[in-house]
Design a protein around this motif. Structure first.
Motif, PDB file in Angstrom:
ATOM      1  N   GLU A  11      37.661  55.329  45.128  1.00 46.36           N
ATOM      2  CA  GLU A  11      38.924  54.792  44.623  1.00 46.36           C
ATOM      3  C   GLU A  11      39.614  53.902  45.651  1.00 46.36           C
ATOM      4  N   SER A  12      39.537  54.270  46.929  1.00 49.05           N
ATOM      5  CA  SER A  12      40.207  53.482  47.960  1.00 49.05           C
ATOM      6  C   SER A  12      39.634  52.064  48.046  1.00 49.05           C
ATOM      7  N   ILE A  13      38.333  51.937  47.909  1.00 44.59           N
ATOM      8  CA  ILE A  13      37.691  50.605  47.934  1.00 44.59           C
ATOM      9  C   ILE A  13      38.066  49.825  46.676  1.00 44.59           C
ATOM     10  N   ARG A  14      37.956  50.481  45.507  1.00 42.60           N
ATOM     11  CA  ARG A  14      38.341  49.805  44.258  1.00 42.60           C
ATOM     12  C   ARG A  14      39.767  49.290  44.340  1.00 42.60           C
ATOM     13  N   ARG A  19      43.409  44.978  44.332  1.00 39.65           N
ATOM     14  CA  ARG A  19      44.743  44.472  44.697  1.00 39.65           C
ATOM     15  C   ARG A  19      44.639  43.117  45.403  1.00 39.65           C
ATOM     16  N   ALA A  20      43.704  43.001  46.330  1.00 37.97           N
ATOM     17  CA  ALA A  20      43.536  41.732  47.057  1.00 37.97           C
ATOM     18  C   ALA A  20      43.193  40.598  46.098  1.00 37.97           C
ATOM     19  N   MET A  22      43.751  40.451  42.819  1.00 37.02           N
ATOM     20  CA  MET A  22      44.873  40.175  41.922  1.00 37.02           C
ATOM     21  C   MET A  22      45.941  39.341  42.633  1.00 37.02           C
ATOM     22  N   LEU A  23      46.168  39.617  43.914  1.00 39.40           N
ATOM     23  CA  LEU A  23      47.123  38.813  44.681  1.00 39.40           C
ATOM     24  C   LEU A  23      46.672  37.361  44.779  1.00 39.40           C
ATOM     25  N   ASP A  24      45.368  37.146  44.710  1.00 41.96           N
ATOM     26  CA  ASP A  24      44.822  35.786  44.723  1.00 41.96           C
ATOM     27  C   ASP A  24      44.844  35.137  43.338  1.00 41.96           C
ATOM     28  N   GLY A  25      45.346  35.860  42.337  1.00 39.15           N
ATOM     29  CA  GLY A  25      45.489  35.296  40.999  1.00 39.15           C
ATOM     30  C   GLY A  25      44.376  35.617  40.028  1.00 39.15           C
ATOM     31  N   HIS A  26      43.397  36.402  40.447  1.00 31.55           N
ATOM     32  CA  HIS A  26      42.287  36.748  39.559  1.00 31.55           C
ATOM     33  C   HIS A  26      42.690  37.855  38.583  1.00 31.55           C
ATOM     34  N   ARG A  27      42.044  37.875  37.449  1.00 32.20           N
ATOM     35  CA  ARG A  27      42.189  38.974  36.494  1.00 32.20           C
ATOM     36  C   ARG A  27      41.091  39.978  36.835  1.00 32.20           C
ATOM     37  N   VAL A  28      41.484  41.187  37.141  1.00 30.53           N
ATOM     38  CA  VAL A  28      40.538  42.183  37.641  1.00 30.53           C
ATOM     39  C   VAL A  28      40.512  43.402  36.740  1.00 30.53           C
ATOM     40  N   GLU A  29      39.303  43.847  36.443  1.00 26.86           N
ATOM     41  CA  GLU A  29      39.093  45.129  35.780  1.00 26.86           C
ATOM     42  C   GLU A  29      38.257  45.970  36.723  1.00 26.86           C
ATOM     43  N   ILE A  30      38.356  47.289  36.583  1.00 32.84           N
ATOM     44  CA  ILE A  30      37.636  48.178  37.484  1.00 32.84           C
ATOM     45  C   ILE A  30      36.775  49.161  36.703  1.00 32.84           C
ATOM     46  N   ALA A  31      35.728  49.631  37.382  1.00 31.54           N
ATOM     47  CA  ALA A  31      34.873  50.698  36.862  1.00 31.54           C
ATOM     48  C   ALA A  31      34.474  51.562  38.044  1.00 31.54           C
ATOM     49  N   CYS A  32      34.276  52.860  37.789  1.00 31.86           N
ATOM     50  CA  CYS A  32      33.992  53.779  38.894  1.00 31.86           C
ATOM     51  C   CYS A  32      32.501  54.059  39.080  1.00 31.86           C
ATOM     52  N   ASP A  33      31.659  53.525  38.215  1.00 36.36           N
ATOM     53  CA  ASP A  33      30.210  53.663  38.414  1.00 36.36           C
ATOM     54  C   ASP A  33      29.497  52.591  37.596  1.00 36.36           C
ATOM     55  N   GLY A  34      28.203  52.475  37.829  1.00 35.07           N
ATOM     56  CA  GLY A  34      27.435  51.434  37.174  1.00 35.07           C
ATOM     57  C   GLY A  34      27.351  51.571  35.670  1.00 35.07           C
ATOM     58  N   SER A 103      28.510  43.444  53.564  1.00 36.17           N
ATOM     59  CA  SER A 103      28.409  44.707  54.297  1.00 36.17           C
ATOM     60  C   SER A 103      29.781  45.343  54.470  1.00 36.17           C
ATOM     61  N   LYS A 104      29.829  46.657  54.224  1.00 30.09           N
ATOM     62  CA  LYS A 104      31.043  47.449  54.476  1.00 30.09           C
ATOM     63  C   LYS A 104      30.946  47.996  55.884  1.00 30.09           C
ATOM     64  N   PRO A 105      32.028  48.201  56.567  1.00 29.62           N
ATOM     65  CA  PRO A 105      33.380  47.862  56.141  1.00 29.62           C
ATOM     66  C   PRO A 105      33.620  46.359  56.255  1.00 29.62           C
ATOM     67  N   PHE A 106      34.519  45.867  55.421  1.00 36.11           N
ATOM     68  CA  PHE A 106      34.861  44.451  55.458  1.00 36.11           C
ATOM     69  C   PHE A 106      36.370  44.307  55.520  1.00 36.11           C
ATOM     70  N   SER A 107      36.802  43.155  55.975  1.00 36.19           N
ATOM     71  CA  SER A 107      38.231  42.865  56.067  1.00 36.19           C
ATOM     72  C   SER A 107      38.698  42.189  54.782  1.00 36.19           C
ATOM     73  N   LEU A 108      39.982  42.043  54.668  1.00 34.89           N
ATOM     74  CA  LEU A 108      40.561  41.326  53.547  1.00 34.89           C
ATOM     75  C   LEU A 108      40.035  39.893  53.511  1.00 34.89           C
ATOM     76  N   ALA A 109      39.968  39.253  54.663  1.00 41.26           N
ATOM     77  CA  ALA A 109      39.443  37.886  54.738  1.00 41.26           C
ATOM     78  C   ALA A 109      37.972  37.837  54.319  1.00 41.26           C
TER      79      ALA A 109
END
Length: 126
Positions: A11-14, A19-20, A22-34, A103-109
């Motif tokens: 959940e923390s990654i999702r 959020r990042a 959406m702040l850039d203006g994208h429409r985002v949907e989420i799913a917790c598994d494949g 690759s994780k971990p990754f930054s916001l940039a």
């Protein structure tokens, strides 16, 4: 802006990624598994510009999701994420299906740059 499906079992990654974006203006949907992600894509096969998915997840992992999504939605750009080197190697044979593996971990940039690159490649291919 783009419509993006973000898939991760953490959940923390999702939350961070969605959020990042959406702040850039994208429409985002989420799913917790494949499996949930594939159901979402199947319900609207032309509706998403980008699939951003973790590789290691329960039920259906990101590799299987990428293969299924590519056959169901051939115009969909796919960007995978992983924190495991051996999972990244599993994705190496998917060059014609996926744009890249982040690759994780990754930054916001990092995530913003990877998404911009993936979406630009989509536009160039169209």
């Amino acid at each position: 802006m783009a419509r993006i499906l973000v898939v991760d079992d953490e959940e923390s990654i999702r939350g961070f990624v969605s959020r990042a974006l959406m702040l850039d203006g994208h429409r985002v949907e989420i799913a917790c598994d494949g499996a949930e992600a594939f159901d979402t894509l199947s319900a609207d096969p032309e509706g998403f510009d980008l699939l951003l998915s973790d590789i290691r997840m329960p039920l259906m992992d990101g590799i299987d999701l990428a293969k299924s999504a590519a056959s169901q939605c051939p115009a969909l750009t796919i960007l995978l994420m992983t924190g495991y080197a051996h999972q990244r190697e599993r994705a190496d044979d998917l060059d014609r299906v996926i744009h890249d593996v982040l690759s994780k971990p990754f930054s916001l940039a990092d995530i913003r740059g990877a998404v911009v690159g993936a979406l630009q490649s989509r536009r160039q291919a169209a």
